[in-house]
Design an enzyme around this catalytic site. Structure first.
Site, mmCIF file in Angstrom:
data_model
loop_
_atom_site.group_PDB
_atom_site.id
_atom_site.type_symbol
_atom_site.label_atom_id
_atom_site.label_comp_id
_atom_site.label_asym_id
_atom_site.label_seq_id
_atom_site.Cartn_x
_atom_site.Cartn_y
_atom_site.Cartn_z
ATOM 1 N N ASN A 1 39.946 35.421 48.113
ATOM 2 C CA ASN A 1 41.351 35.383 47.747
ATOM 3 C C ASN A 1 41.288 35.170 46.265
ATOM 4 O OD1 ASN A 1 44.249 34.430 47.615
ATOM 5 N ND2 ASN A 1 43.827 33.539 49.353
ATOM 6 N N ASN B 1 44.320 32.937 56.712
ATOM 7 C CA ASN B 1 44.234 32.513 55.188
ATOM 8 C C ASN B 1 43.873 31.252 55.155
ATOM 9 O OD1 ASN B 1 44.820 32.271 52.773
ATOM 10 N ND2 ASN B 1 46.689 33.323 52.121
ATOM 11 N N ASN C 1 49.011 34.053 39.544
ATOM 12 C CA ASN C 1 50.139 33.672 40.220
ATOM 13 C C ASN C 1 50.255 32.473 40.849
ATOM 14 O OD1 ASN C 1 50.063 33.813 43.564
ATOM 15 N ND2 ASN C 1 48.186 34.826 42.749
ATOM 16 N N LYS D 1 52.218 39.812 54.128
ATOM 17 C CA LYS D 1 52.178 38.746 53.522
ATOM 18 C C LYS D 1 51.807 37.434 54.202
ATOM 19 C CE LYS D 1 52.756 35.461 50.249
ATOM 20 N NZ LYS D 1 51.868 35.428 49.087
ATOM 21 N N CYS E 1 45.235 29.676 50.346
ATOM 22 C CA CYS E 1 46.318 29.776 49.394
ATOM 23 C C CYS E 1 46.028 28.667 48.281
ATOM 24 C CB CYS E 1 47.437 29.626 50.331
ATOM 25 S SG CYS E 1 48.965 29.514 49.025
ATOM 26 N N GLY F 1 44.818 44.121 45.229
ATOM 27 C CA GLY F 1 46.232 43.097 44.946
ATOM 28 C C GLY F 1 46.830 43.338 43.683
ATOM 29 N N THR F 2 46.266 42.649 42.508
ATOM 30 C CA THR F 2 46.977 43.135 41.254
ATOM 31 C C THR F 2 47.241 44.388 40.830
ATOM 32 O OG1 THR F 2 45.663 41.147 40.436
ATOM 33 C CG2 THR F 2 46.554 42.536 38.960
ATOM 34 N N GLY G 1 39.332 42.019 45.310
ATOM 35 C CA GLY G 1 39.182 41.291 43.782
ATOM 36 C C GLY G 1 38.456 42.398 42.903
ATOM 37 N N GLY G 2 39.236 42.459 42.023
ATOM 38 C CA GLY G 2 39.177 43.263 40.917
ATOM 39 C C GLY G 2 39.037 44.785 40.932
ATOM 40 N N GLY H 1 42.588 40.214 39.865
ATOM 41 C CA GLY H 1 42.587 41.440 38.917
ATOM 42 C C GLY H 1 41.044 41.703 38.427
HETATM 43 O O1 RRO Z 1 51.878 32.927 47.964
HETATM 44 C C1 RRO Z 1 50.724 32.565 47.190
HETATM 45 O O2 RRO Z 1 51.228 31.964 46.179
HETATM 46 C C2 RRO Z 1 49.421 33.023 47.369
HETATM 47 C C3 RRO Z 1 48.912 32.980 48.448
HETATM 48 BR BR1 RRO Z 1 49.577 32.480 50.131
HETATM 49 C C4 RRO Z 1 47.536 33.162 48.482
HETATM 50 O O3 RRO Z 1 46.684 33.248 49.515
HETATM 51 N N1 RRO Z 1 46.788 33.873 47.313
HETATM 52 C C5 RRO Z 1 47.546 33.720 46.157
HETATM 53 O O4 RRO Z 1 46.906 34.134 45.118
HETATM 54 N N2 RRO Z 1 48.905 33.363 46.112
#
Ligand code: RRO
Length: 310
Positions: free
Chosen positions: A192, A126, A70, A46, A129, A270-271, A248-249, A220
């Site tokens: 991202n 990163n 999210n 993370k 975010c 991810g998703t 992504g996706g 997703g």
């Molecule tokens: O933790 C988050 O809300 C988050 C991060 Br750090 C990111 O880089 N990308 C994302 O979709 N959520």
């Protein structure tokens, strides 16, 4: 014909080209160890900040037909905890990618210094975010990104890459590629989540997550075309000379194959991982193997960037 899904990024060998995306199932020690035991090709942490964070108030994640939204707000254990964990995670025999975040450059610098001594295989900065109220995504500020990355570049000794937000205009791809060429990064991770989307529940006439009035990062299935375009754009701008991790996706082996065709050397999930659990790695690997078998490819590098144009 033997198929081998391993890949190499910045001189580091990954036993599989599939791994988790930063944020997906990788906050706690237990989650990171589970990734170590899974068939993932790497353990990605993370994104970490100087101090532990519980993140934004819940509900902060919601899945829908086409993907997820999210606004987690960077829940993480703080970099000192990850610095202790990284050497222990090496026992799983796969590369470790430490994801670094922060609110000001000093946060990134501090984390990079300490994590550098923990010696992860790669460091992913990163710049994207989307979920901290009042904090813009650094990756949309090209001068700010350059300043920060130059400073980090002088500190970080392990291969250092960036996690970028999606760009939607060739001028922005070019501007960021120029920054990255000047800094000299070891890899690029795109994309991202698609920042500040809004999902509405029409029945309840309500947003679906609490922070930021319901705004959050979209991930997703539905973001795949944007992800593929960003992988392809950077592949072309770097003429295949900078390894790209596509994110992504990715739901199926076909999605991974499409990322590889666009120029990705590896793919993050991810998703789908959040929704399906770590078994997704095995399923998607098998699906990708089936595609390679049918098409006569033996490894990701055989089809990397091979997308044809009309
Ligand atoms: O933790 C988050 O809300 C988050 C991060 Br750090 C990111 O880089 N990308 C994302 O979709 N959520």
């Amino acid at each position: 014909m033997s198929i081998n899904l391993s890949t190499v990024i910045a001189g580091v060998r990954f036993p599989s080209c599939l791994m988790n995306a930063a944020g997906a199932c990788c906050v706690t020690q237990e989650e990171l160890e589970a990734l170590g035991r899974s068939s993932a090709g790497a353990i990605v942490t993370k994104s970490m900040t100087p101090h532990p964070r519980t993140g934004n108030p819940s509900p902060r994640y919601y899945s829908f037909e086409g993907g997820s939204i999210n606004s987690m707000g960077l829940p993480n254990l703080g970099y000192p905890a990850y610095a202790r964990l990284i050497p222990e995670l090496k026992r799983f025999g796969k590369p470790i990618i430490a994801s670094i975040a922060g609110f000001r450059s000093q946060d990134f610098v501090e984390a990079a210094q300490v994590i550098n001594t923990a010696n992860p295989d790669l460091m992913e900065i990163n710049l994207s975010c989307p979920n901290i109220p009042g904090e813009p995504q650094i990756g949309y500020d090209f001068e700010g990104s350059k300043r920060l990355l130059k400073e980090l570049r002088s500190i970080v000794q392990v291969p250092m890459g960036v996690k970028l937000p999606p760009y939607f205009d060739p001028a922005h791809h070019e501007a960021m590629a120029e920054v990255l060429n000047q800094v000299g990064v070891a890899f690029v991770s795109v994309i991202n989540s698609l920042g500040n989307g809004l999902v509405v529940d029409p029945e309840k006439e309500l947003v679906v997550i609490k922070p930021k009035g319901g705004f959050g990062g979209i991930g997703g299935k539905i973001i795949k075309p944007v992800a593929l375009a960003n992988v392809r754009a950077f592949w072309k701008l770097f003429q295949g000379q900078v390894p790209i991790i596509g994110t992504g996706g990715v739901v199926t082996g076909t999605d991974v194959f499409e990322h590889l065709l666009c120029g990705a050397s590896a793919v993050q999930i991810g998703t789908t991982l959040v929704e399906e659990g770590l078994g997704a790695f095995e399923r998607i690997e098998k699906e990708l193997q089936g595609i390679f078998e049918k098409k006569g490819y033996q490894s990701p590098v055989d089809c990397r960037g091979a997308l044809r144009e009309l």
